[in-house]
Structure formats: structure tokens, C-alpha cells
Design a protein around this motif. Sequence first.
Motif, PDB file in Angstrom:
ATOM      1  N   ALA A  18       1.088  -1.337  -0.195  1.00 52.53           N
ATOM      2  CA  ALA A  18       0.009  -0.238  -0.057  1.00 52.53           C
ATOM      3  C   ALA A  18       0.631   1.245  -0.148  1.00 52.53           C
ATOM      4  O   ALA A  18       0.429   2.388   0.431  1.00 52.53           O
ATOM      5  N   ILE A  19       1.823   1.185  -0.549  1.00 53.38           N
ATOM      6  CA  ILE A  19       2.765   2.655  -0.630  1.00 53.38           C
ATOM      7  C   ILE A  19       2.091   3.409  -2.496  1.00 53.38           C
ATOM      8  O   ILE A  19       2.606   2.236  -3.600  1.00 53.38           O
ATOM      9  N   ALA A  20       2.493   4.749  -2.447  1.00 54.13           N
ATOM     10  CA  ALA A  20       0.947   5.512  -3.430  1.00 54.13           C
ATOM     11  C   ALA A  20       2.757   5.366  -3.742  1.00 54.13           C
ATOM     12  O   ALA A  20       2.272   5.416  -5.741  1.00 54.13           O
ATOM     13  N   ASN A  21       3.911   5.830  -3.844  1.00 47.45           N
ATOM     14  CA  ASN A  21       4.687   6.051  -4.723  1.00 47.45           C
ATOM     15  C   ASN A  21       5.077   5.136  -4.996  1.00 47.45           C
ATOM     16  O   ASN A  21       5.820   4.306  -4.664  1.00 47.45           O
ATOM     17  N   THR A  22       5.392   5.192  -6.595  1.00 46.12           N
ATOM     18  CA  THR A  22       5.632   3.867  -7.410  1.00 46.12           C
ATOM     19  C   THR A  22       7.526   3.790  -7.644  1.00 46.12           C
ATOM     20  O   THR A  22       7.416   2.234  -7.400  1.00 46.12           O
ATOM     21  N   GLN A  23       7.926   4.360  -6.919  1.00 44.02           N
ATOM     22  CA  GLN A  23       9.189   4.398  -6.643  1.00 44.02           C
ATOM     23  C   GLN A  23      10.146   3.555  -5.722  1.00 44.02           C
ATOM     24  O   GLN A  23      10.345   2.214  -5.456  1.00 44.02           O
ATOM     25  N   ASP A  24       9.444   4.351  -4.244  1.00 45.85           N
ATOM     26  CA  ASP A  24       9.098   3.318  -3.143  1.00 45.85           C
ATOM     27  C   ASP A  24       8.387   2.170  -2.889  1.00 45.85           C
ATOM     28  O   ASP A  24       8.853   0.726  -2.295  1.00 45.85           O
ATOM     29  N   ALA A  25       7.838   2.031  -3.756  1.00 47.16           N
ATOM     30  CA  ALA A  25       6.653   0.369  -4.225  1.00 47.16           C
ATOM     31  C   ALA A  25       7.695  -0.509  -4.616  1.00 47.16           C
ATOM     32  O   ALA A  25       8.250  -2.151  -4.151  1.00 47.16           O
ATOM     33  N   ALA A  26       8.524   0.034  -5.812  1.00 41.73           N
ATOM     34  CA  ALA A  26       9.254  -0.955  -5.851  1.00 41.73           C
ATOM     35  C   ALA A  26      10.294  -1.825  -5.336  1.00 41.73           C
ATOM     36  O   ALA A  26      10.892  -2.266  -5.848  1.00 41.73           O
ATOM     37  N   ASN A  27      11.023  -0.482  -4.456  1.00 41.10           N
ATOM     38  CA  ASN A  27      12.315  -0.946  -4.226  1.00 41.10           C
ATOM     39  C   ASN A  27      11.843  -1.700  -2.487  1.00 41.10           C
ATOM     40  O   ASN A  27      12.866  -2.539  -2.023  1.00 41.10           O
ATOM     41  N   ALA A  28      10.636  -1.386  -2.194  1.00 43.56           N
ATOM     42  CA  ALA A  28       9.774  -2.363  -1.236  1.00 43.56           C
ATOM     43  C   ALA A  28      10.399  -3.570  -1.371  1.00 43.56           C
ATOM     44  O   ALA A  28      10.107  -4.658  -1.162  1.00 43.56           O
ATOM     45  N   LEU A  29       9.194  -3.650  -2.867  1.00 40.45           N
ATOM     46  CA  LEU A  29       9.527  -5.014  -3.712  1.00 40.45           C
ATOM     47  C   LEU A  29      10.564  -5.916  -3.803  1.00 40.45           C
ATOM     48  O   LEU A  29      10.463  -6.999  -3.290  1.00 40.45           O
ATOM     49  N   THR A  30      11.389  -4.917  -4.265  1.00 40.53           N
ATOM     50  CA  THR A  30      12.479  -5.958  -4.226  1.00 40.53           C
ATOM     51  C   THR A  30      13.828  -6.137  -3.781  1.00 40.53           C
ATOM     52  O   THR A  30      13.803  -7.132  -3.412  1.00 40.53           O
ATOM     53  N   LEU A  31      13.380  -5.354  -1.777  1.00 39.63           N
ATOM     54  CA  LEU A  31      13.897  -5.799  -0.505  1.00 39.63           C
ATOM     55  C   LEU A  31      12.698  -6.398   0.061  1.00 39.63           C
ATOM     56  O   LEU A  31      14.024  -8.028  -0.214  1.00 39.63           O
ATOM     57  N   HIS A  32      11.454  -6.960  -0.906  1.00 41.51           N
ATOM     58  CA  HIS A  32      11.353  -8.523  -0.557  1.00 41.51           C
ATOM     59  C   HIS A  32      11.458  -9.583  -0.701  1.00 41.51           C
ATOM     60  O   HIS A  32      11.897 -10.551  -0.330  1.00 41.51           O
ATOM     61  N   LEU A  33      11.685  -9.181  -1.807  1.00 38.92           N
ATOM     62  CA  LEU A  33      11.893 -10.314  -3.311  1.00 38.92           C
ATOM     63  C   LEU A  33      13.642 -10.729  -2.323  1.00 38.92           C
ATOM     64  O   LEU A  33      13.656 -12.069  -2.485  1.00 38.92           O
ATOM     65  N   LYS A  34      14.279 -10.298  -2.255  1.00 34.63           N
ATOM     66  CA  LYS A  34      15.888 -10.425  -1.908  1.00 34.63           C
ATOM     67  C   LYS A  34      16.129 -11.128  -0.934  1.00 34.63           C
ATOM     68  O   LYS A  34      16.430 -12.026  -0.655  1.00 34.63           O
ATOM     69  N   LYS A  35      15.209 -10.286   0.632  1.00 34.36           N
ATOM     70  CA  LYS A  35      14.986 -11.023   2.048  1.00 34.36           C
ATOM     71  C   LYS A  35      14.510 -12.598   1.513  1.00 34.36           C
ATOM     72  O   LYS A  35      15.229 -13.232   2.598  1.00 34.36           O
ATOM     73  N   PHE A  36      13.481 -12.583   0.540  1.00 35.52           N
ATOM     74  CA  PHE A  36      12.057 -14.190   1.194  1.00 35.52           C
ATOM     75  C   PHE A  36      12.237 -14.837  -0.250  1.00 35.52           C
ATOM     76  O   PHE A  36      11.544 -16.197  -0.208  1.00 35.52           O
ATOM     77  N   TRP A  37      12.726 -14.529  -0.854  1.00 33.71           N
ATOM     78  CA  TRP A  37      12.852 -15.742  -2.259  1.00 33.71           C
ATOM     79  C   TRP A  37      13.428 -15.656  -2.965  1.00 33.71           C
ATOM     80  O   TRP A  37      15.361 -15.541  -2.709  1.00 33.71           O
ATOM     81  N   ALA A  38      14.097 -17.176  -2.921  1.00 32.85           N
ATOM     82  CA  ALA A  38      14.738 -18.007  -3.639  1.00 32.85           C
ATOM     83  C   ALA A  38      15.426 -17.325  -5.003  1.00 32.85           C
ATOM     84  O   ALA A  38      14.510 -16.816  -5.923  1.00 32.85           O
ATOM     85  N   PRO A  39      16.806 -17.231  -5.040  1.00 33.74           N
ATOM     86  CA  PRO A  39      17.001 -17.058  -6.470  1.00 33.74           C
ATOM     87  C   PRO A  39      16.271 -17.083  -7.739  1.00 33.74           C
ATOM     88  O   PRO A  39      15.358 -16.787  -8.465  1.00 33.74           O
ATOM     89  N   GLN A  40      16.035 -17.946  -7.377  1.00 32.72           N
ATOM     90  CA  GLN A  40      15.479 -19.730  -9.010  1.00 32.72           C
ATOM     91  C   GLN A  40      13.959 -18.613  -9.042  1.00 32.72           C
ATOM     92  O   GLN A  40      13.761 -17.943 -10.229  1.00 32.72           O
ATOM     93  N   MET A  41      13.548 -18.118  -7.591  1.00 32.80           N
ATOM     94  CA  MET A  41      12.074 -17.911  -7.994  1.00 32.80           C
ATOM     95  C   MET A  41      13.148 -15.816  -8.959  1.00 32.80           C
ATOM     96  O   MET A  41      11.851 -16.112  -9.686  1.00 32.80           O
ATOM     97  N   VAL A  59       5.796  -1.113 -11.026  1.00 27.74           N
ATOM     98  CA  VAL A  59       6.660  -1.389  -9.765  1.00 27.74           C
ATOM     99  C   VAL A  59       6.925  -2.319 -10.702  1.00 27.74           C
ATOM    100  O   VAL A  59       8.205  -2.719 -10.104  1.00 27.74           O
ATOM    101  N   LEU A  60       6.664  -3.286 -11.217  1.00 31.19           N
ATOM    102  CA  LEU A  60       7.238  -4.798 -11.880  1.00 31.19           C
ATOM    103  C   LEU A  60       8.383  -3.856 -12.231  1.00 31.19           C
ATOM    104  O   LEU A  60       9.870  -4.493 -12.511  1.00 31.19           O
ATOM    105  N   ASP A  61       8.384  -3.005 -13.077  1.00 29.67           N
ATOM    106  CA  ASP A  61       9.299  -2.675 -14.638  1.00 29.67           C
ATOM    107  C   ASP A  61      10.338  -2.954 -13.426  1.00 29.67           C
ATOM    108  O   ASP A  61      11.677  -3.138 -14.224  1.00 29.67           O
ATOM    109  N   MET A  62      10.343  -1.601 -12.571  1.00 25.83           N
ATOM    110  CA  MET A  62      11.361  -0.886 -11.651  1.00 25.83           C
ATOM    111  C   MET A  62      11.902  -1.851 -11.580  1.00 25.83           C
ATOM    112  O   MET A  62      12.972  -2.283 -11.332  1.00 25.83           O
TER     113      MET A  62
END
Length: 71
Positions: A18-41, A59-62
Motif C-alpha cells: 500500500a505504497i502510493a509512490n511508484t519508486q518506493d513501492a518498487a524498492n519495497a518489492l525488490t527488498l522483499h524479493l531479495k529477502k524472502f524469495w529464492a534466487p531461482q524464483m 512497479v514490476l518493471d522497475m
Amino acid sequence: MNSQSLVSMAEQIIANQAIANTQDAANALTLHLKKFWAPQMRNELVHALMENPNRSSEVLDMTIRELQPKP
């Protein structure tokens, strides 16, 4: 895991942040994926969205740009 499931999971993470700013949302998603998703995923998500860019959002593109290996 199939690529559609990975894309859907990433979109759910964006929605839950629920982050309105696109860059902040992309940063949060990137951090989440790096912390919790396996590299293969992460690699499968990048591959799926690069092959089917119409399935992506700004957001996904970024995020995908951040997850791609740096030269």
C-alpha cells in the motif's frame, strides 16, 4: 512454481505494501524479493516478465531492472 503464480505473488506483495509512490513501492518489492524469495524464483519472475512485458506493471518493471544481473 509456474510463472503466472510468481507474477501474481509479486502483484499481491505490491498491493499489500500500500505504497502510493511508484519508486518506493518498487524498492519495497525488490527488498522483499531479495529477502524472502529464492534466487531461482526471482530469476523465473524476471524471465517471465521479460518474455511477456504486457503482464507487467510500472512497479514490476522497475523491480525487474533492479533484480537483473549488473554487467
